[in-house]
Design a protein around this motif. Structure first.
Motif, short mmCIF file in Angstrom:
data_model
loop_
_atom_site.label_atom_id
_atom_site.label_comp_id
_atom_site.label_asym_id
_atom_site.label_seq_id
_atom_site.Cartn_x
_atom_site.Cartn_y
_atom_site.Cartn_z
N UNK A 252 0.80 -1.22 0.00
CA UNK A 252 0.00 0.00 0.00
C UNK A 252 0.84 1.27 0.00
N UNK A 253 2.10 1.19 0.45
CA UNK A 253 2.88 2.42 0.58
C UNK A 253 3.57 2.82 -0.73
N UNK A 254 3.53 1.96 -1.74
CA UNK A 254 4.10 2.29 -3.03
C UNK A 254 5.60 2.14 -3.13
N UNK A 255 6.26 1.77 -2.05
CA UNK A 255 7.72 1.62 -2.06
C UNK A 255 8.11 0.15 -2.06
N UNK A 256 9.37 -0.09 -2.40
CA UNK A 256 9.91 -1.45 -2.28
C UNK A 256 11.40 -1.37 -1.99
N UNK A 257 11.93 -2.30 -1.19
CA UNK A 257 13.32 -2.23 -0.76
C UNK A 257 14.25 -3.10 -1.60
N UNK A 258 15.46 -2.60 -1.75
CA UNK A 258 16.52 -3.33 -2.44
C UNK A 258 17.77 -3.31 -1.57
N UNK A 259 18.47 -4.42 -1.51
CA UNK A 259 19.72 -4.51 -0.75
C UNK A 259 20.90 -4.67 -1.71
N UNK A 260 21.84 -3.75 -1.63
CA UNK A 260 23.08 -3.84 -2.38
C UNK A 260 24.21 -4.13 -1.39
N UNK A 261 25.05 -5.07 -1.73
CA UNK A 261 26.03 -5.58 -0.76
C UNK A 261 27.41 -5.70 -1.39
N UNK A 262 28.42 -5.34 -0.59
CA UNK A 262 29.82 -5.59 -0.95
C UNK A 262 30.46 -6.39 0.17
N UNK A 263 31.05 -7.51 -0.15
CA UNK A 263 31.62 -8.41 0.84
C UNK A 263 33.14 -8.25 0.89
N UNK A 264 33.77 -9.09 1.74
CA UNK A 264 35.22 -9.07 1.86
C UNK A 264 35.77 -7.84 2.54
N UNK A 265 34.96 -7.21 3.38
CA UNK A 265 35.39 -5.98 4.06
C UNK A 265 36.27 -6.32 5.27
N UNK A 266 36.67 -5.31 6.00
CA UNK A 266 37.54 -5.48 7.17
C UNK A 266 36.96 -6.54 8.11
N UNK A 271 29.59 -4.71 3.73
CA UNK A 271 28.98 -3.39 3.85
C UNK A 271 27.69 -3.41 3.03
N UNK A 272 26.64 -2.76 3.56
CA UNK A 272 25.30 -2.88 2.98
C UNK A 272 24.73 -1.52 2.61
N UNK A 273 24.00 -1.50 1.50
CA UNK A 273 23.27 -0.30 1.10
C UNK A 273 21.81 -0.67 0.87
N UNK A 274 20.93 -0.18 1.76
CA UNK A 274 19.50 -0.37 1.59
C UNK A 274 18.95 0.78 0.76
N UNK A 275 18.45 0.46 -0.42
CA UNK A 275 17.87 1.44 -1.33
C UNK A 275 16.36 1.28 -1.27
N UNK A 276 15.70 2.32 -0.77
CA UNK A 276 14.25 2.28 -0.59
C UNK A 276 13.61 2.98 -1.80
N UNK A 277 13.16 2.20 -2.75
CA UNK A 277 12.60 2.76 -3.97
C UNK A 277 11.25 3.42 -3.70
N UNK A 278 11.09 4.61 -4.27
CA UNK A 278 9.85 5.38 -4.08
C UNK A 278 9.57 5.67 -2.61
N UNK A 279 10.63 5.92 -1.87
CA UNK A 279 10.53 6.34 -0.47
C UNK A 279 11.41 7.56 -0.29
N UNK A 280 11.08 8.41 0.69
CA UNK A 280 11.74 9.69 0.81
C UNK A 280 12.53 9.90 2.08
#
Length: 317
Positions: A252-266, A271-280
């Motif tokens: 109902x809120x019109x948004x959807x979440x995406x997770x972008x990830x890079x591994x092999x960090x310290x 490290x994670x990037x949560x991208x909330x599509x159509x959210x402000x």
């Protein structure tokens, strides 16, 4: 960033009931159960809220910095971290900015408002030291996150005092371009970013030089993707990014979440990037009125931000 009017309206907006969904998330915190403390600093007495644990031993510490025009009580009520801390065994801390703002290194962004001279880096280091000394905080497992102006402050702190943190997170905020030129963290920090693609206050695509708001030239900002890449690079993560769409729990809120990830960090972390599509410019899981939601770019009830933060921080051991 000092977005006083927009955030002030947000704070005054009536909360709406979201049937069938809010019960799926941990309860938000009750500041009445927090302990308020005051520290003497070069800027005078400064306060923070803390939720100590009664159990003996050393405990992880999670610090959350409020947004512009907010305060520690307000952010305590807007996050589930206090509730999760009781269940999971970490100390939750919400420090108090001066006059509702953090000196995040960008200078003034409001007409007639002089740049802050507050020593917020020194204050936050003092808060960490106090919690370690008084509450059994584990100095090896201190995590910091911030919302909006608090997110800018978290990045500023990481650039100047990374050695006292185990990981960091910026929420609905982008890295200033000038900061990126000089930021040299003294320690690799696994990182989490969270941004909304339709954020009307801190644009997902960044802010070009020369942008004016309320007649004042604003700092140039990197994009959300470039901000995440900056900290992931400094955490030593592998260059490859994997992305996956997460469940859309509330259609109902019109948004959807995406997770972008890079591994092999310290330390073998990610490290994670949560991208909330159509959210402000509202942290996911926070219920606000529909008019304010639209003004700030939309809301998302697909994830609980406090849960995302702790699920990430607890992997950094």
């Amino acid at each position: 960033m000092r977005y006083g009017l927009a955030v002030l309206i947000l704070l005054l907006a009536p909360l709406l009931h979201h049937p069938g969904l809010a019960a799926d998330f941990p309860d938000k915190g009750d500041p009445a159960s927090a302990t308020r403390r005051s520290l003497e600093t070069r800027d005078g007495p400064r306060d923070y809220l803390v939720q100590p644990l009664a159990t003996p031993g050393r405990h992880p510490v999670v610090i959350l910095l409020h947004g512009g025009t907010q305060d520690a009580r307000r952010i305590w009520k807007q996050t589930s971290l206090a509730t999760i801390g009781k269940a999971e065994g970490f100390i939750f801390v919400a420090p108090e900015g001066i006059d509702g703002h953090w000196n995040d290194g960008r200078g003034s962004t409001i007409a007639g408002d002089p740049p802050s001279t507050a020593d917020d880096i020194g204050f936050l280091k003092a808060v960490i030291a106090d919690v370690v000394a008084r509450d059994g905080g584990d100095p090896a497992h201190v995590y910091m996150a911030g919302v909006s102006n608090g997110g800018f402050m978290t990045m500023h702190f990481a650039c100047n005092a990374a050695e006292v943190l185990a990981a960091g997170a910026n929420l609905i905020s982008d890295l200033p371009a000038e900061t990126a030129k000089t930021c040299t963290p003294r320690k690799a920090l696994p990182w989490l970013s969270l941004n909304g693609t339709t954020d009307t206050i801190v644009p997902f695509g960044g802010q070009p030089p020369g942008t004016k708001k309320r007649g004042v030239v604003q700092p140039e900002l990197l994009s959300a993707d470039a901000t995440f890449a900056f900290f992931a690079d400094r955490a030593g993560c592998a260059k490859a990014v994997t992305a996956r769409r997460l469940p859309d729990l509330d259609t109902r809120d019109g948004s959807w979440p995406e997770l972008r990830e890079r591994t092999g960090c310290a330390g073998g972390t990610a490290s994670l990037h949560y991208v909330m599509h159509d959210s402000g410019h509202i942290t996911p899981g926070l219920k606000v009125g529909p008019i304010i939601g639209r003004a700030l770019g939309g809301t998302s009830m697909d994830v609980d931000t406090g849960s995302l933060l702790w699920d990430f921080f607890k992997t950094v051991r």
